[in-house]
Write a protein that holds these residues in place. Sequence first.
Motif, PDB file in Angstrom:
ATOM      1  N   GLU A 105       0.979  -1.105  -0.141  1.00  0.00           N
ATOM      2  CA  GLU A 105      -0.107  -0.037   0.103  1.00  0.00           C
ATOM      3  C   GLU A 105       0.887   1.140  -0.063  1.00  0.00           C
ATOM      4  O   GLU A 105       0.466   2.342  -0.765  1.00  0.00           O
ATOM      5  N   GLU A 111       1.824   2.421  -6.801  1.00  0.00           N
ATOM      6  CA  GLU A 111       2.345   2.335  -8.182  1.00  0.00           C
ATOM      7  C   GLU A 111       3.616   3.598  -8.567  1.00  0.00           C
ATOM      8  O   GLU A 111       3.500   3.952  -9.337  1.00  0.00           O
ATOM      9  N   SER A 170       0.083  -9.586  -7.040  1.00  0.00           N
ATOM     10  CA  SER A 170      -1.426  -9.858  -6.887  1.00  0.00           C
ATOM     11  C   SER A 170      -1.852  -8.520  -6.030  1.00  0.00           C
ATOM     12  O   SER A 170      -3.163  -8.198  -5.862  1.00  0.00           O
ATOM     13  N   GLY A 229      -0.975  -5.893  -6.723  1.00  0.00           N
ATOM     14  CA  GLY A 229      -0.806  -4.428  -7.640  1.00  0.00           C
ATOM     15  C   GLY A 229       0.437  -3.996  -8.014  1.00  0.00           C
ATOM     16  O   GLY A 229       0.724  -2.947  -8.552  1.00  0.00           O
ATOM     17  N   ASP A 271       4.287  -3.547  -9.473  1.00  0.00           N
ATOM     18  CA  ASP A 271       5.255  -3.805 -10.619  1.00  0.00           C
ATOM     19  C   ASP A 271       6.712  -4.289  -9.878  1.00  0.00           C
ATOM     20  O   ASP A 271       7.511  -3.957  -9.933  1.00  0.00           O
TER      21      ASP A 271
END
Length: 213
Positions: free
Chosen positions: A44, A48, A68, A70, A72
Amino acid sequence: MTEPAYLTSTRTAYDTVAEAYAEEARDALATSPWDRAMLATFAELVGESGPVGDLGCGTGRLTGHLASLGLDVFGVDLSPGMLEVARRAHPELRFEVGSLTALELADGSLAGALAWYSLIHTPPEQLPAVVAELARVLAPGGRLLTAFQVGDERRHISRGCGHEVSFDAYRLPPDFVAGLFEAAGLVMEARLVRAPQEPEQVPQAYLMAQRPK
């Protein structure tokens, strides 16, 4: 340059046990809410903001988990045998052979670095250089999460996952590891020490730190 003996013995051991290790550790995350909570918090916070390296990824079980969530993420490990298992289990992810002592990554290239029980085979006197290498590849604002067994001793492992092996593992004091992070220019964000869960024999520690922006 001659490779340090501990790297050679660690690689050989994990190449030997790779298949059995993958089977033995398959459900470990499902039975540890503490592990899942720390990894979820790390995911979290990183979000991204950029690529994440699972450094010392082994069979890629946490690389896949972070993907899974999120992130990269890609994996790096010393053991080609472990990475063969990782690539088979997660063909959509990238895995590379490499050492924490000299990562083939650019300065400031990672938004996050995971060193999950991957510092434990480095002799403590050589850990400052390894932690400095982890700090080097973090971007400003990037985060490092590590987990390890708590203690202050060297353990020689002669059998693992049903195989004869010969390598060392170190239990580490959390204050010592936190001091290494701070000496490398990182700012401590969180520290958690939990009681052992079966079949663990000693407490386990999680430390998270950030490279200043």
